[in-house]
Write a protein that holds these residues in place. Structure first.
Motif, mmCIF file in Angstrom:
data_model
loop_
_atom_site.group_PDB
_atom_site.id
_atom_site.type_symbol
_atom_site.label_atom_id
_atom_site.label_comp_id
_atom_site.label_asym_id
_atom_site.label_seq_id
_atom_site.Cartn_x
_atom_site.Cartn_y
_atom_site.Cartn_z
ATOM 1 N N GLU A 159 0.842 -1.188 0.000
ATOM 2 C CA GLU A 159 0.000 0.000 0.000
ATOM 3 C C GLU A 159 0.883 1.246 0.000
ATOM 4 O O GLU A 159 1.763 1.400 0.843
ATOM 5 N N SER A 160 0.642 2.095 -0.964
ATOM 6 C CA SER A 160 1.418 3.332 -1.071
ATOM 7 C C SER A 160 0.485 4.445 -1.524
ATOM 8 O O SER A 160 -0.460 4.209 -2.287
ATOM 9 N N PRO A 161 0.709 5.660 -1.057
ATOM 10 C CA PRO A 161 -0.164 6.769 -1.450
ATOM 11 C C PRO A 161 -0.016 7.094 -2.930
ATOM 12 O O PRO A 161 1.012 6.822 -3.554
ATOM 13 N N LEU A 162 -1.058 7.695 -3.476
ATOM 14 C CA LEU A 162 -1.016 8.096 -4.875
ATOM 15 C C LEU A 162 -0.006 9.230 -5.063
ATOM 16 O O LEU A 162 0.101 10.122 -4.215
ATOM 17 N N PRO A 163 0.733 9.225 -6.163
ATOM 18 C CA PRO A 163 1.806 10.221 -6.356
ATOM 19 C C PRO A 163 1.298 11.552 -6.914
ATOM 20 O O PRO A 163 2.002 12.204 -7.693
ATOM 21 N N PHE A 164 0.108 11.968 -6.506
ATOM 22 C CA PHE A 164 -0.453 13.230 -6.981
ATOM 23 C C PHE A 164 -0.821 14.097 -5.774
ATOM 24 O O PHE A 164 -1.610 13.667 -4.928
ATOM 25 N N PRO A 165 -0.288 15.300 -5.678
ATOM 26 C CA PRO A 165 -0.625 16.167 -4.544
ATOM 27 C C PRO A 165 -1.986 16.813 -4.730
ATOM 28 O O PRO A 165 -2.494 16.964 -5.845
ATOM 29 N N ASP A 166 -2.569 17.195 -3.622
ATOM 30 C CA ASP A 166 -3.809 17.982 -3.599
ATOM 31 C C ASP A 166 -4.979 17.253 -4.251
ATOM 32 O O ASP A 166 -5.852 17.871 -4.873
ATOM 33 N N LEU A 167 -5.011 15.940 -4.115
ATOM 34 C CA LEU A 167 -6.169 15.193 -4.616
ATOM 35 C C LEU A 167 -7.307 15.279 -3.610
ATOM 36 O O LEU A 167 -7.077 15.257 -2.398
ATOM 37 N N PRO A 168 -8.555 15.369 -4.055
ATOM 38 C CA PRO A 168 -9.674 15.348 -3.106
ATOM 39 C C PRO A 168 -9.752 13.994 -2.412
ATOM 40 O O PRO A 168 -9.358 12.966 -2.984
ATOM 41 N N PRO A 169 -10.238 13.969 -1.181
ATOM 42 C CA PRO A 169 -10.252 12.687 -0.445
ATOM 43 C C PRO A 169 -11.175 11.645 -1.056
ATOM 44 O O PRO A 169 -10.987 10.451 -0.829
ATOM 45 N N ASP A 170 -12.165 12.081 -1.828
ATOM 46 C CA ASP A 170 -13.113 11.129 -2.407
ATOM 47 C C ASP A 170 -12.817 10.823 -3.870
ATOM 48 O O ASP A 170 -13.704 10.393 -4.610
ATOM 49 N N VAL A 171 -11.574 11.041 -4.300
ATOM 50 C CA VAL A 171 -11.234 10.770 -5.690
ATOM 51 C C VAL A 171 -11.373 9.278 -5.974
ATOM 52 O O VAL A 171 -11.070 8.431 -5.134
ATOM 53 N N VAL A 172 -11.851 8.946 -7.159
ATOM 54 C CA VAL A 172 -12.060 7.550 -7.544
ATOM 55 C C VAL A 172 -10.758 6.986 -8.104
ATOM 56 O O VAL A 172 -10.153 7.570 -9.005
ATOM 57 N N GLU A 173 -10.317 5.852 -7.554
ATOM 58 C CA GLU A 173 -9.123 5.161 -8.051
ATOM 59 C C GLU A 173 -9.536 3.829 -8.654
ATOM 60 O O GLU A 173 -10.108 2.973 -7.969
ATOM 61 N N MET A 174 -9.236 3.658 -9.936
ATOM 62 C CA MET A 174 -9.515 2.410 -10.631
ATOM 63 C C MET A 174 -8.255 1.548 -10.595
ATOM 64 O O MET A 174 -7.275 1.832 -11.283
ATOM 65 N N LYS A 175 -8.263 0.501 -9.742
ATOM 66 C CA LYS A 175 -7.126 -0.395 -9.629
ATOM 67 C C LYS A 175 -7.281 -1.516 -10.651
ATOM 68 O O LYS A 175 -8.096 -2.416 -10.496
ATOM 69 N N VAL A 176 -6.478 -1.434 -11.701
ATOM 70 C CA VAL A 176 -6.570 -2.385 -12.801
ATOM 71 C C VAL A 176 -5.697 -3.596 -12.490
ATOM 72 O O VAL A 176 -4.512 -3.453 -12.164
ATOM 73 N N LYS A 177 -6.292 -4.779 -12.602
ATOM 74 C CA LYS A 177 -5.578 -6.022 -12.381
ATOM 75 C C LYS A 177 -5.360 -6.745 -13.707
ATOM 76 O O LYS A 177 -5.966 -6.411 -14.729
ATOM 77 N N GLU A 178 -4.506 -7.750 -13.660
ATOM 78 C CA GLU A 178 -4.211 -8.502 -14.879
ATOM 79 C C GLU A 178 -5.463 -9.181 -15.431
ATOM 80 O O GLU A 178 -5.659 -9.258 -16.643
ATOM 81 N N GLY A 179 -6.319 -9.657 -14.565
ATOM 82 C CA GLY A 179 -7.520 -10.354 -15.011
ATOM 83 C C GLY A 179 -8.756 -9.479 -15.084
ATOM 84 O O GLY A 179 -9.864 -10.000 -15.273
ATOM 85 N N SER A 180 -8.613 -8.178 -14.947
ATOM 86 C CA SER A 180 -9.777 -7.287 -14.987
ATOM 87 C C SER A 180 -10.341 -7.213 -16.402
ATOM 88 O O SER A 180 -9.610 -7.295 -17.393
ATOM 89 N N LYS A 181 -11.654 -7.039 -16.497
ATOM 90 C CA LYS A 181 -12.331 -6.873 -17.773
ATOM 91 C C LYS A 181 -12.433 -5.379 -18.083
ATOM 92 O O LYS A 181 -12.939 -4.592 -17.268
ATOM 93 N N ILE A 182 -11.957 -5.003 -19.265
ATOM 94 C CA ILE A 182 -11.964 -3.586 -19.639
ATOM 95 C C ILE A 182 -13.385 -3.041 -19.681
ATOM 96 O O ILE A 182 -13.634 -1.901 -19.272
#
Length: 216
Positions: free
Chosen positions: A28-51
């Motif tokens: 677990e590591s923080p996102l490398p973008f400063p000043d992001l809103p706390p409710d920003v949506v993060e799409m964690k793409v996995k190898e088996g994810s469906k586009i």
């Protein structure tokens, strides 16, 4: 190898083909973008994810819920799929500012021995791997263009613009084949009257209206 009485004795080792990967976890590591809103949506793409599933959820967040920013992240073999999702969203929405960050992330893999020794406990193998990772921020709002990895919005070329350009090209090409202007229609000739002076008319002086015949 262990030496005993001058002769080499092999050490019993489990072969890797007897191991099966049972669990994978990312650090677990923080996102490398400063000043992001706390409710920003993060799409964690996995190898088996469906586009398709990823894009349906992401588009709903941006269009229906009115999110201003969204982050796509993936590591290892999921990097290519992460970039694909970003390009699809940029084409569908347009006008999105982009910041891309590339880094390394530690992945923890747990492998379980499927053929353990009869008298011994189950053997697990833990592997720590450093794999490339990518994080891409898409924003409707302007971002700092001086930061590393910034890309401005790409221009959108709509179908109407393409059709308009095609129509202009067609009209210009059609006029190139005309060497001289077409004659005016017959109706315009009929509306024009010729005023002819008839001198010394036996019936009196005056003017006579003569309308030319129209020959096609």
């Amino acid at each position: 190898m262990a030496a005993e009485g001058g002769r080499a004795k092999p050490i019993t080792q489990s072969r890797m083909e007897n191991f099966r990967k049972v669990r994978t976890s990312e650090e677990e590591s923080p996102l490398p973008f400063p000043d992001l809103p706390p409710d920003v949506v993060e799409m964690k793409v996995k190898e088996g994810s469906k586009i398709r599933n990823l894009m349906n959820f992401a588009m709903a967040q941006m269009e229906l819920k009115g999110s201003r920013q969204i982050v796509f992240s993936g590591c290892g073999r999921a990097v290519t799929k992460t970039i694909t999702c970003v390009e699809i969203m940029k084409r569908k929405l347009g006008g999105l500012h982009q910041v891309t960050k590339v880094r390394y992330k530690t992945v923890l893999e747990v492998w379980e021995n499927q053929d353990p020794l009869p008298s011994g406990p189950a053997q697990n193998l833990t592997v720590h791997k450093n794999v490339p990772s990518i994080c891409i921020l898409l924003s409707r709002d302007p971002l700092d263009p001086n930061q590393t990895g910034y890309q401005p919005p790409e221009p959108r070329h709509g179908l109407g613009m393409q059709l308009g350009e095609a129509g202009e090209d067609a009209s210009s090409s059609s006029t190139k084949g005309l060497k001289r202007p077409l004659p005016p229609p017959c109706e315009e000739l009929l509306t024009k009257k010729l005023q002819v002076q008839v001198p010394n008319s036996p019936r009196g002086s005056g003017t006579t209206d003569c309308q030319p015949d129209c020959h096609h």
